[in-house]
Write a protein that holds these residues in place. Structure first.
Motif, PDB file in Angstrom:
ATOM      1  N   ALA A  51       8.711  -2.628  -9.955  1.00 16.91           N
ATOM      2  CA  ALA A  51       9.542  -2.537 -11.153  1.00 16.91           C
ATOM      3  C   ALA A  51      10.604  -3.622 -11.027  1.00 16.91           C
ATOM      4  O   ALA A  51      11.158  -3.836  -9.946  1.00 16.91           O
ATOM      5  N   LEU A  52      10.842  -4.326 -12.110  1.00 12.04           N
ATOM      6  CA  LEU A  52      11.887  -5.332 -12.153  1.00 12.04           C
ATOM      7  C   LEU A  52      12.832  -4.997 -13.289  1.00 12.04           C
ATOM      8  O   LEU A  52      12.389  -4.737 -14.408  1.00 12.04           O
ATOM      9  N   GLU A  53      14.122  -4.972 -12.973  1.00  9.63           N
ATOM     10  CA  GLU A  53      15.139  -4.709 -13.983  1.00  9.63           C
ATOM     11  C   GLU A  53      15.843  -6.019 -14.299  1.00  9.63           C
ATOM     12  O   GLU A  53      16.447  -6.646 -13.420  1.00  9.63           O
ATOM     13  N   PHE A  54      15.743  -6.444 -15.543  1.00 10.86           N
ATOM     14  CA  PHE A  54      16.370  -7.678 -16.007  1.00 10.86           C
ATOM     15  C   PHE A  54      17.582  -7.328 -16.867  1.00 10.86           C
ATOM     16  O   PHE A  54      17.423  -6.678 -17.903  1.00 10.86           O
ATOM     17  N   GLU A  55      18.765  -7.739 -16.448  1.00  7.57           N
ATOM     18  CA  GLU A  55      19.947  -7.607 -17.290  1.00  7.57           C
ATOM     19  C   GLU A  55      19.980  -8.831 -18.198  1.00  7.57           C
ATOM     20  O   GLU A  55      19.831  -9.973 -17.722  1.00  7.57           O
TER      21      GLU A  55
END
Length: 128
Positions: A100-104
């Motif tokens: 999972a990658l969280e991009f702000e």
């Protein structure tokens, strides 16, 4: 589809085609990428140049075999979260995992990325 999901898909397409200049244009000047673990690819990368150098490192270490495919994207006005399927081979080792990658995202650009591996031990072993 939410604009941040569209931006994220565009970034994955640029990554897949090796268009690093397009990727740089999607990041803020102070963007940061956090890659967990203890392998040679782990660390904090700051700014578009360091982040794209990290991408080149992934391709170099995997002899060009690394692929990251979008499984799903969840997006709102501040971020996009991607479930990705990553594959690569090198020196008789295989990587086949989901992360999972969280991009702000701010003003249509990536500000901060945090990668969450499903198996950090497998990631460390493959990239070491």
């Amino acid at each position: 589809e939410h604009p941040n999901a569209v931006l994220t898909r565009k970034a994955y397409n640029a990554f897949a085609s090796g268009d690093l200049e397009a990727l740089k244009g999607m990041m803020t000047d102070d963007s940061v990428w956090h890659e967990p673990g203890t392998s040679p690819t782990a660390g904090n990368y700051k700014g578009a140049d360091q982040i794209t150098e990290f991408f080149v490192k992934l391709f170099d270490i995997s002899n060009g075999t690394f692929k990251a495919e979008v499984v799903d994207i969840l997006a709102d006005d501040d971020r996009a979260v991607v479930i990705q399927h990553s594959t690569a081979t090198r020196d008789g080792k295989k990587l086949d995992t989901r992360e999972a990658l969280e991009f702000e995202i701010r003003d249509g650009k990536f500000v901060k990325t945090q990668m969450y591996p499903s198996d950090v031990g497998q990631e460390n072993s493959f990239w070491s």
